[in-house]
Design a protein around this motif. Structure first.
Motif, PDB file in Angstrom:
ATOM      1  N   GLY A 133       0.854  -1.181   0.000  1.00 22.13           N
ATOM      2  CA  GLY A 133       0.000   0.000   0.000  1.00 22.13           C
ATOM      3  C   GLY A 133       0.892   1.233   0.000  1.00 22.13           C
ATOM      4  O   GLY A 133       1.913   1.264   0.682  1.00 22.13           O
ATOM      5  N   VAL A 134       0.510   2.250  -0.773  1.00 21.78           N
ATOM      6  CA  VAL A 134       1.352   3.440  -0.921  1.00 21.78           C
ATOM      7  C   VAL A 134       0.622   4.667  -0.383  1.00 21.78           C
ATOM      8  O   VAL A 134      -0.569   4.856  -0.654  1.00 21.78           O
ATOM      9  CB  VAL A 134       1.727   3.664  -2.402  1.00 21.78           C
ATOM     10  CG1 VAL A 134       2.543   4.938  -2.569  1.00 21.78           C
ATOM     11  CG2 VAL A 134       2.504   2.473  -2.946  1.00 21.78           C
ATOM     12  N   VAL A 135       1.323   5.487   0.382  1.00 22.07           N
ATOM     13  CA  VAL A 135       0.798   6.788   0.810  1.00 22.07           C
ATOM     14  C   VAL A 135       1.356   7.851  -0.121  1.00 22.07           C
ATOM     15  O   VAL A 135       2.577   7.993  -0.255  1.00 22.07           O
ATOM     16  CB  VAL A 135       1.206   7.111   2.264  1.00 22.07           C
ATOM     17  CG1 VAL A 135       0.669   8.492   2.654  1.00 22.07           C
ATOM     18  CG2 VAL A 135       0.690   6.047   3.220  1.00 22.07           C
ATOM     19  N   LEU A 136       0.461   8.563  -0.791  1.00 21.24           N
ATOM     20  CA  LEU A 136       0.853   9.711  -1.611  1.00 21.24           C
ATOM     21  C   LEU A 136       0.858  10.911  -0.663  1.00 21.24           C
ATOM     22  O   LEU A 136      -0.190  11.476  -0.357  1.00 21.24           O
ATOM     23  CB  LEU A 136      -0.151   9.897  -2.753  1.00 21.24           C
ATOM     24  CG  LEU A 136       0.073  11.079  -3.689  1.00 21.24           C
ATOM     25  CD1 LEU A 136       1.354  10.899  -4.501  1.00 21.24           C
ATOM     26  CD2 LEU A 136      -1.118  11.251  -4.627  1.00 21.24           C
ATOM     27  N   ALA A 137       2.040  11.265  -0.171  1.00 19.78           N
ATOM     28  CA  ALA A 137       2.146  12.220   0.943  1.00 19.78           C
ATOM     29  C   ALA A 137       2.468  13.613   0.424  1.00 19.78           C
ATOM     30  O   ALA A 137       3.610  13.928   0.093  1.00 19.78           O
ATOM     31  CB  ALA A 137       3.228  11.745   1.913  1.00 19.78           C
ATOM     32  N   SER A 138       1.437  14.457   0.362  1.00 25.61           N
ATOM     33  CA  SER A 138       1.635  15.793  -0.210  1.00 25.61           C
ATOM     34  C   SER A 138       1.770  16.854   0.886  1.00 25.61           C
ATOM     35  O   SER A 138       1.515  16.590   2.065  1.00 25.61           O
ATOM     36  CB  SER A 138       0.491  16.105  -1.189  1.00 25.61           C
ATOM     37  OG  SER A 138      -0.443  16.961  -0.611  1.00 25.61           O
ATOM     38  N   ALA A 196       5.378   7.692  -0.144  1.00 27.58           N
ATOM     39  CA  ALA A 196       5.982   8.387  -1.281  1.00 27.58           C
ATOM     40  C   ALA A 196       5.726   9.882  -1.129  1.00 27.58           C
ATOM     41  O   ALA A 196       4.619  10.352  -1.396  1.00 27.58           O
ATOM     42  CB  ALA A 196       5.369   7.874  -2.581  1.00 27.58           C
ATOM     43  N   PRO A 197       6.726  10.657  -0.675  1.00 31.27           N
ATOM     44  CA  PRO A 197       6.508  12.105  -0.511  1.00 31.27           C
ATOM     45  C   PRO A 197       6.318  12.781  -1.873  1.00 31.27           C
ATOM     46  O   PRO A 197       7.188  12.703  -2.735  1.00 31.27           O
ATOM     47  CB  PRO A 197       7.801  12.588   0.167  1.00 31.27           C
ATOM     48  CG  PRO A 197       8.402  11.358   0.777  1.00 31.27           C
ATOM     49  CD  PRO A 197       8.046  10.253  -0.173  1.00 31.27           C
ATOM     50  N   TYR A 198       5.155  13.408  -2.026  1.00 33.98           N
ATOM     51  CA  TYR A 198       4.837  14.136  -3.264  1.00 33.98           C
ATOM     52  C   TYR A 198       5.186  15.597  -3.016  1.00 33.98           C
ATOM     53  O   TYR A 198       4.328  16.461  -2.894  1.00 33.98           O
ATOM     54  CB  TYR A 198       3.362  13.938  -3.584  1.00 33.98           C
ATOM     55  CG  TYR A 198       2.896  14.432  -4.935  1.00 33.98           C
ATOM     56  CD1 TYR A 198       3.406  13.897  -6.113  1.00 33.98           C
ATOM     57  CD2 TYR A 198       1.907  15.404  -5.042  1.00 33.98           C
ATOM     58  CE1 TYR A 198       2.963  14.322  -7.353  1.00 33.98           C
ATOM     59  CE2 TYR A 198       1.443  15.834  -6.281  1.00 33.98           C
ATOM     60  CZ  TYR A 198       1.983  15.291  -7.429  1.00 33.98           C
ATOM     61  OH  TYR A 198       1.525  15.715  -8.657  1.00 33.98           O
ATOM     62  N   VAL A 199       6.471  15.838  -2.837  1.00 27.47           N
ATOM     63  CA  VAL A 199       6.992  17.186  -2.582  1.00 27.47           C
ATOM     64  C   VAL A 199       8.271  17.346  -3.396  1.00 27.47           C
ATOM     65  O   VAL A 199       8.898  16.359  -3.776  1.00 27.47           O
ATOM     66  CB  VAL A 199       7.297  17.435  -1.091  1.00 27.47           C
ATOM     67  CG1 VAL A 199       6.033  17.428  -0.257  1.00 27.47           C
ATOM     68  CG2 VAL A 199       8.273  16.400  -0.558  1.00 27.47           C
TER      69      VAL A 199
END
Ligand SMILES: C[C@@]1(CC(=O)O)c2cc3[nH]c(cc4nc(cc5[nH]c(cc(n2)[C@H]1CCC(=O)O)[C@@](C)(CC(=O)O)[C@@H]5CCC(=O)O)C(CC(=O)O)=C4CCC(=O)O)c(CCC(=O)O)c3CC(=O)O
Ligand SMILES: [Co+2]
Length: 252
Positions: A133-138, A196-199
């Protein structure tokens, strides 16, 4: 002779020196893709030069046209309100200069590709997809449109690539936080959770994402997007889309 507009990349800025260093490396990569194109960087806050100073320098060098490219992933406060106001104000004092604001970077398949690159660099393997499972971390925003777009990116990423699940998370202004999304993925039955940091660059909000990943026991924490080659290509693409509009405007 046709001189292409200069590219002014407008980054957020941070107290964390890794932010400006990463932005500088990313812009160097974009420059290498387009030798001959003038690429400059400015920051909204915390770092120098600021946008008015960078535009003054370009004007002083005889530049007539600038594409101002927000180094932002979402169309939210900074892209909709902050940058247009700064450009309007600085532009009014530089009548010889035409400044056009390019679109923000996201969403784009190139960004999803960069997220995947970072996940594999952090140790995931293609065979892990169905059990991860992936966290799209914005970064987060108080702008509901930006939040809705992040949620849509998460859905689309899951649909097209077969992760067990992808859940969005936000480091400021909006919920859920990274740690909550990690726990929700476990409850969904993910054997492994990757954040997964979306930054764009390391800094205050990315550190908050990392703490959330650790607190909730995520197995994998990917690096920020940074100067991934896909992001450098996306900078050039957004520049060309805006420059193309500028050329058509001149011809009309
Ligand atoms: C408006 C607000 C939220 C709101 O209320 O809407 C908001 C919005 C956005 N910030 C974004 C990005 C970044 N923000 C930071 C840093 C900080 N941002 C903070 C606050 C706020 N940021 C809220 C104002 C609250 C208020 O003060 O009233 C700080 C002050 C404090 C805090 O978070 O508590 C903290 C400084 C900490 C310090 O003092 O050092 C960094 C740099 C870094 O992390 O170091 C990056 C680059 C990350 C990267 O590299 O990608 C984006 C994403 C744009 C995009 O890419 O899409 C949006 C979305 C948008 O534009 O709306
Ligand atoms: Co912010």
């Amino acid at each position: 002779m046709y001189v292409p507009p200069a590219l002014l990349v407008i980054a957020h800025g941070s107290r964390d020196p890794r932010h400006a260093a990463t932005v500088t490396a990313l812009c160097a990569r974009a420059r290498a893709l387009r030798p001959g194109l003038r690429v400059e960087v400015a920051f909204l806050d915390f770092n120098a030069p600021d946008v008015p100073r960078a535009l003054e320098r370009l004007a002083a060098d005889g530049v007539r046209e600038v594409v101002a490219l927000p180094l932002l992933l979402t169309r939210a406060f900074h892209a909709k309100t902050d940058i247009p106001a700064v450009l309007r104000e600085a532009g009014a004092r530089l009548p010889g200069l035409t400044v056009r604001q390019a679109d923000v970077l996201g969403p784009s398949p190139l960004l999803t590709a960069a997220l995947e690159r970072r996940l594999y660099e952090a140790g995931l393997r293609p065979g892990d997809r169905r059990s991860t499972g992936v966290v799209l971390a914005s970064a987060g925003s108080s702008d509901p449109e930006a939040i809705a777009v992040i949620a849509e990116i998460a859905r689309e990423w899951r649909r097209t690539t077969g992760w067990c699940a992808v859940r969005p998370a936000f480091a400021s202004a909006s919920l859920p936080r990274t740690a909550d999304a990690v726990r929700a993925l476990r409850a969904d039955g993910a054997a492994r959770v990757a954040v997964a940091p979306y930054v764009i660059a390391p800094g205050f909000l990315p550190d908050r994402i990392a703490r959330g990943a650790e607190e909730a026991g995520a197995e994998v924490l990917a690096d920020v997007l940074g100067s991934a080659p896909e992001v450098a290509r996306l900078l050039v693409r957004r520049y060309e889309q805006a420059a193309g509009r500028a050329v058509r405007a001149l011809a009309a």
